[in-house]
Structure formats: structure tokens, C-alpha cells
Scaffold this active site. Structure first.
Site, PDB file in Angstrom:
ATOM      1  N   HIS A  14      -3.765  -3.801   6.071  1.00  0.00           N
ATOM      2  CA  HIS A  14      -3.809  -4.243   4.593  1.00  0.00           C
ATOM      3  C   HIS A  14      -4.961  -4.226   4.278  1.00  0.00           C
ATOM      4  O   HIS A  14      -5.658  -5.363   4.052  1.00  0.00           O
ATOM      5  CB  HIS A  14      -2.933  -5.093   4.223  1.00  0.00           C
ATOM      6  CG  HIS A  14      -2.826  -5.487   2.758  1.00  0.00           C
ATOM      7  ND1 HIS A  14      -2.339  -4.741   1.819  1.00  0.00           N
ATOM      8  CD2 HIS A  14      -3.290  -6.713   2.256  1.00  0.00           C
ATOM      9  CE1 HIS A  14      -2.743  -5.192   0.777  1.00  0.00           C
ATOM     10  NE2 HIS A  14      -2.993  -6.176   0.852  1.00  0.00           N
ATOM     11  N   ARG A  25       2.251   2.052  -3.565  1.00  0.00           N
ATOM     12  CA  ARG A  25       1.152   2.622  -4.283  1.00  0.00           C
ATOM     13  C   ARG A  25       0.949   4.055  -3.849  1.00  0.00           C
ATOM     14  O   ARG A  25       1.015   4.927  -4.694  1.00  0.00           O
ATOM     15  CB  ARG A  25      -0.009   1.904  -4.071  1.00  0.00           C
ATOM     16  CG  ARG A  25      -0.287   0.289  -4.588  1.00  0.00           C
ATOM     17  CD  ARG A  25      -1.521  -0.111  -4.502  1.00  0.00           C
ATOM     18  NE  ARG A  25      -1.507  -1.295  -5.097  1.00  0.00           N
ATOM     19  CZ  ARG A  25      -2.026  -2.615  -4.601  1.00  0.00           C
ATOM     20  NH1 ARG A  25      -2.788  -2.643  -3.532  1.00  0.00           N
ATOM     21  NH2 ARG A  25      -1.882  -3.579  -5.446  1.00  0.00           N
ATOM     22  N   ASP A  61       0.810  -1.197   0.087  1.00  0.00           N
ATOM     23  CA  ASP A  61       0.043  -0.060   0.035  1.00  0.00           C
ATOM     24  C   ASP A  61       1.031   1.291   0.080  1.00  0.00           C
ATOM     25  O   ASP A  61       0.623   2.309  -0.520  1.00  0.00           O
ATOM     26  CB  ASP A  61      -0.895   0.091   1.194  1.00  0.00           C
ATOM     27  CG  ASP A  61      -1.604  -1.218   1.482  1.00  0.00           C
ATOM     28  OD1 ASP A  61      -2.842  -1.292   1.601  1.00  0.00           O
ATOM     29  OD2 ASP A  61      -0.844  -2.134   1.878  1.00  0.00           O
TER      30      ASP A  61
HETATM   31  P1  6V0 Z   1      -4.147 -17.886  -6.601  1.00  0.00           P
HETATM   32  O1  6V0 Z   1      -3.723 -17.546  -8.355  1.00  0.00           O
HETATM   33  O2  6V0 Z   1      -5.611 -18.501  -6.693  1.00  0.00           O
HETATM   34  O3  6V0 Z   1      -3.124 -18.819  -6.096  1.00  0.00           O
HETATM   35  C1  6V0 Z   1      -3.360 -19.295  -4.890  1.00  0.00           C
HETATM   36  C2  6V0 Z   1      -2.653 -20.861  -4.980  1.00  0.00           C
HETATM   37  O4  6V0 Z   1      -2.734 -21.399  -3.628  1.00  0.00           O
HETATM   38  C3  6V0 Z   1      -3.241 -21.889  -5.830  1.00  0.00           C
HETATM   39  O5  6V0 Z   1      -2.112 -22.098  -6.906  1.00  0.00           O
HETATM   40  C4  6V0 Z   1      -3.625 -22.881  -5.061  1.00  0.00           C
HETATM   41  O6  6V0 Z   1      -3.522 -24.230  -5.616  1.00  0.00           O
HETATM   42  C5  6V0 Z   1      -2.576 -22.814  -3.826  1.00  0.00           C
HETATM   43  N1  6V0 Z   1      -3.370 -23.582  -2.692  1.00  0.00           N
HETATM   44  C6  6V0 Z   1      -4.479 -23.434  -2.284  1.00  0.00           C
HETATM   45  N2  6V0 Z   1      -4.511 -24.145  -0.957  1.00  0.00           N
HETATM   46  C7  6V0 Z   1      -3.450 -24.539  -0.778  1.00  0.00           C
HETATM   47  C8  6V0 Z   1      -2.958 -25.544   0.196  1.00  0.00           C
HETATM   48  N3  6V0 Z   1      -3.467 -25.967   1.332  1.00  0.00           N
HETATM   49  N4  6V0 Z   1      -1.433 -25.703   0.249  1.00  0.00           N
HETATM   50  C9  6V0 Z   1      -0.665 -25.169  -0.816  1.00  0.00           C
HETATM   51  N5  6V0 Z   1      -0.884 -24.459  -1.692  1.00  0.00           N
HETATM   52  C10 6V0 Z   1      -2.336 -24.221  -1.753  1.00  0.00           C
HETATM   53  O7  6V0 Z   1      -4.373 -16.538  -5.923  1.00  0.00           O
HETATM   54  P2  6V0 Z   1      -3.223 -15.463  -5.905  1.00  0.00           P
HETATM   55  O8  6V0 Z   1      -1.700 -15.830  -6.223  1.00  0.00           O
HETATM   56  O9  6V0 Z   1      -3.596 -14.309  -6.954  1.00  0.00           O
HETATM   57  O10 6V0 Z   1      -3.290 -14.674  -4.459  1.00  0.00           O
HETATM   58  C11 6V0 Z   1      -2.752 -15.487  -3.187  1.00  0.00           C
HETATM   59  C12 6V0 Z   1      -3.216 -14.881  -2.056  1.00  0.00           C
HETATM   60  O11 6V0 Z   1      -2.490 -13.576  -1.938  1.00  0.00           O
HETATM   61  C13 6V0 Z   1      -4.590 -14.595  -1.941  1.00  0.00           C
HETATM   62  O12 6V0 Z   1      -5.139 -14.886  -0.444  1.00  0.00           O
HETATM   63  C14 6V0 Z   1      -4.609 -13.093  -2.172  1.00  0.00           C
HETATM   64  O13 6V0 Z   1      -5.820 -12.297  -1.626  1.00  0.00           O
HETATM   65  C15 6V0 Z   1      -3.443 -12.855  -1.430  1.00  0.00           C
HETATM   66  N6  6V0 Z   1      -2.679 -11.237  -1.836  1.00  0.00           N
HETATM   67  C16 6V0 Z   1      -2.177 -10.816  -1.112  1.00  0.00           C
HETATM   68  C17 6V0 Z   1      -1.526  -9.458  -1.044  1.00  0.00           C
HETATM   69  C18 6V0 Z   1      -0.886  -8.695  -0.072  1.00  0.00           C
HETATM   70  O14 6V0 Z   1      -0.465  -7.464  -0.153  1.00  0.00           O
HETATM   71  N7  6V0 Z   1      -0.993  -9.339   1.268  1.00  0.00           N
HETATM   72  C19 6V0 Z   1      -1.502  -8.769  -2.367  1.00  0.00           C
HETATM   73  C20 6V0 Z   1      -2.175  -9.498  -3.543  1.00  0.00           C
HETATM   74  C21 6V0 Z   1      -2.991 -10.789  -3.245  1.00  0.00           C
END
Ligand code: 6V0
Length: 327
Positions: free
Chosen positions: A192, A168, A165
Site C-alpha cells: 500500500h 481507486r 488502492d
Molecule cells: P489523525 O487525524 O492525526 O488521527 C490519528 C489519531 O490517533 C489522533 O486522534 C491521535 O490522538 C490518535 N493517537 C495517537 N497516538 C495514539 C495512541 N498511542 N493511542 C491511541 N490513539 C492515538 O490521522 P488520520 O486519522 O488522518 O490517519 C490515521 C492513520 O491512518 C495514519 O497513519 C494515516 O497515514 C493512516 N491512513 C491509512 C490508510 C490506509 O489505506 N491504510 C489511508 C489513509 C490514512
């Protein structure tokens, strides 16, 4: 054949810390963005990518391996087996279940805490000394949950927090002022998420407080800048469906400060009990010095009354949310 004389590389050679194993759990858009940022910065080796979907992790690993000709990282591995993470210096958790249609925020949180329990237990089993960075959302509550699950000391586990944040915020202040972003010092603290607090009292542009810029930083302009920060996520979701690149670089910056013991002051999510009159066990972002042992010091800035109020409101908000999982 003799191996020949030992060659010493000294000139221009930067000594790298010996232990640089970094493991990322979750090979989705965020996990991959962090991995790519680490590879581009040449700071992690080996790099490990774990996902419950082992083929997804392997596919991403192979794609990264095919970049080896352009990289210095020697070992990129992955799959669904946590033993690959053994002996990591840093473990990063980006795994998470996305909100399903009709699913409430609390249901999603419960699902993610279940996931977190498994992941944290596995990571601590194989790397008890690793510093753990939680990135999955809602990051502050999940970091609190992960801290409780892990039993780790506070220096060893934190959330990626409002570093993203803040970047940004710096970007949009740069756009308003016309100054390059690297000359903007500005932080967003607290949650956040929606209740985050822009710390205007600490903003400087090219080393000068904003009061020095005539009537550029009017209340209206400040509101506009902050609104742009808040709108970043919905806008990116509308345009590309997820956010990844900036969080990738933000987390890589945290990793670099730890591995290279840089002690950068970075806003990350940590226990804020005792600061600004907060009495509950709540995780929110404050500037923390990040070095080899993780968080060495929390540096709460002097906030004005309005900012203190915003931060406290963020804590109250978080505490209410947390109670949904404590029950
Ligand atoms: P995505 O692209 O759906 O990837 C998530 C991955 O997690 C997938 O490949 C799943 O297979 C895997 N997964 C699910 N369950 C498990 C498990 N038990 N063990 C291992 N792997 C698993 O999501 P994306 O990568 O876009 O986002 C991931 C997380 O980051 C989400 O919770 C978002 O909300 C969060 N973000 C956090 C941010 C921050 O600043 N803190 C910023 C952006 C996104």
C-alpha cells in the site's frame, strides 16, 4: 402490566450475527470515517472509539450518538480506557503519529511502532480472540510489527492493505471505459504505497477481459489510469489535507465480510512468504478470503512475468524497510 404476547419478527428480517462488537483505536479522520461507514452499513454494535485523547474520542462518540435517530446501532461508546473494548469481535487500529517537520521516515516509523506496542498489548489483553485490522501507515510494515508484538496467528491479524488502492483503480478504469464502477473487476496488489502493482492481467469490464475493448486499453491509457491512482493521495493531501472517506468504506467492507462470514476475496496485507519466490517474512497485499475467523485462505492469482517482477520488487522494498525496525 403484562408484557403482552411475544412478537416474532420473521418477514424481511435479516438475522444478524450475535457478536458484532467493533472497536476502533484512533478517533482521527480515518477512525471516524470507518466508524461512520460502519454505522451507515448498520453492521457493528456496540461501536467503540478509543483515542489517547479521551475528549476527542468522547466528542466524536457524542456526535455519532446524536445520529441515533437515523441509525440502528444501539450502543456507541468511547474514551481513552481500553477496558471499553473488552470482548470485541474486531479491533481496528488507525492511531498514528503524523510525520513532524524535520522527522525522518525511520523516526516516524519508530514512533509509530512504540504506539503500536501499547495499543496491540491492550487490545489483545481485553479481546484475545478479536480479529485485528491495522490501518495506520506505513500499513504493511506496521502490520508486520503488530503481528510480531501480538503473537497472534496469521488469520487473526492483517492490514487494510490495497483494498483502497484497488477501489481507486476500479474508479479510474470506470472513468476511462465509461462503464459503472461496480462492473469493473480490478486489483492492485503488493505494497500500500509507491511500489504497488496494478494487476492488468486480471482486469475485467462487465465480465470481459480488457483485450475485448479494441484499442481502449493501450499502454498509454493504462499508464494514465495507474498514474491517477498513484496521484490520488498527493492530490487529496493538496485539496483537503488528509484522506478518509474511501478508506472508511474499504475497511467497513472488510468488517462486513468477517462479521457476516461472507468470504469475500479482498486484497489485504498478510505474510506473503512462499508466494512468487518470496523468502522473507514480509507483509504485502494478496487477495484473501475474509470470514468469521479472519483470513481463511490466501488466494495468490496467476500473475504474468511483469506483474511477478513488480510484486517481488515490492517485497524487496518492504524487506529493506522492515530491516530498519528489526535492527
Ligand atoms: P489523525 O487525524 O492525526 O488521527 C490519528 C489519531 O490517533 C489522533 O486522534 C491521535 O490522538 C490518535 N493517537 C495517537 N497516538 C495514539 C495512541 N498511542 N493511542 C491511541 N490513539 C492515538 O490521522 P488520520 O486519522 O488522518 O490517519 C490515521 C492513520 O491512518 C495514519 O497513519 C494515516 O497515514 C493512516 N491512513 C491509512 C490508510 C490506509 O489505506 N491504510 C489511508 C489513509 C490514512
Amino acid at each position: 402490566m403484562s408484557a403482552g404476547p411475544a412478537v416474532e419478527r420473521v418477514d424481511g428480517h435479516v438475522a444478524l450475527p450475535t457478536g458484532r462488537k467493533v472497536s476502533i483505536v484512533g478517533a482521527g479522520s480515518v477512525g471516524v470515517a470507518i466508524g461512520v461507514s460502519l454505522l451507515a452499513k448498520n453492521i457493528a454494535d456496540p461501536l467503540v472509539l478509543i483515542d489517547v485523547d479521551g475528549n476527542k474520542a468522547l466528542g466524536e462518540v457524542q456526535d455519532m450518538q446524536h445520529s441515533s435517530a437515523f441509525l440502528q446501532t444501539q450502543q456507541i461508546i468511547g474514551g481513552n480506557d481500553y477496558s471499553l473494548t473488552e470482548g470485541s469481535q474486531i479491533c481496528i487500529v488507525t492511531a498514528g503519529a503524523r510525520q513532524k517537520p524535520g522527522q525522518s521516515r525511520t523516526d516516524m516509523l519508530e514512533a509509530n511502532i512504540k504506539i503500536m506496542k501499547h495499543i496491540i498489548t491492550e487490545l489483545v489483553k481485553y479481546s484475545p480472540d478479536a480479529i485485528i485490522i491495522i490501518v495506520s501507515n506505513p500499513v504493511d510494515v506496521l502490520t508486520y510489527a503488530a503481528w510480531k508484538i501480538s503473537g497472534l496467528p496469521l488469520n487473526q491479524i492483517f492490514g487494510s492493505g490495497t483494498h483502497l488502492d484497488s477501489s481507486r483503480f476500479q474508479y479510474f478504469i470506470g472513468k476511462l471505459s465509461g462503464f459503472p464502477v461496480h462492473l469493473i473487476k480490478a486489483q492492485i496488489l503488493g505494497e500500500h504505497g509507491a511500489s504497488c502493482a496494478p494487476i492488468w492481467s486480471g482486469v475485467s469490464v462487465a465480465g470481459h477481459p480488457i483485450e475485448k475493448f479494441g484499442n481502449l486499453f493501450t499502454e498509454e491509457n493504462k499508464k494514465f489510469v495507474f498514474e491517477q491512482v498513484l496521484q490520488s493521495v498527493p492530490e487529496l493531501l493538496r485539496l483537503k489535507g488528509y484522506t478518509s472517506t474511501a478508506v472508511g468504506f474499504a475497511v467497513a467492507d472488510q468488517v462486513e465480510s468477517i462479521l457476516f462470514n461472507k468470504s469475500k476475496a479482498i486484497p489485504v496485507s498478510t505474510l506473503v512468504k512462499g508466494f512468487y519466490g518470496i523468502e522473507e517474512d514480509v507483509f504485502l497485499s494478496l487477495p484473501c478470503l475474509l470470514g468469521n475467523s479472519g483470513i481463511s485462505t490466501v488466494l495468490p492469482p496467476d500473475l504474468n512475468e511483469h506483474e511477478k517482477h513488480l510484486f517481488k520488487a515490492s517485497a524487496d522494498n518492504m524487506f529493506k524497510y522492515q530491516q530498519e525496525i528489526d535492527d
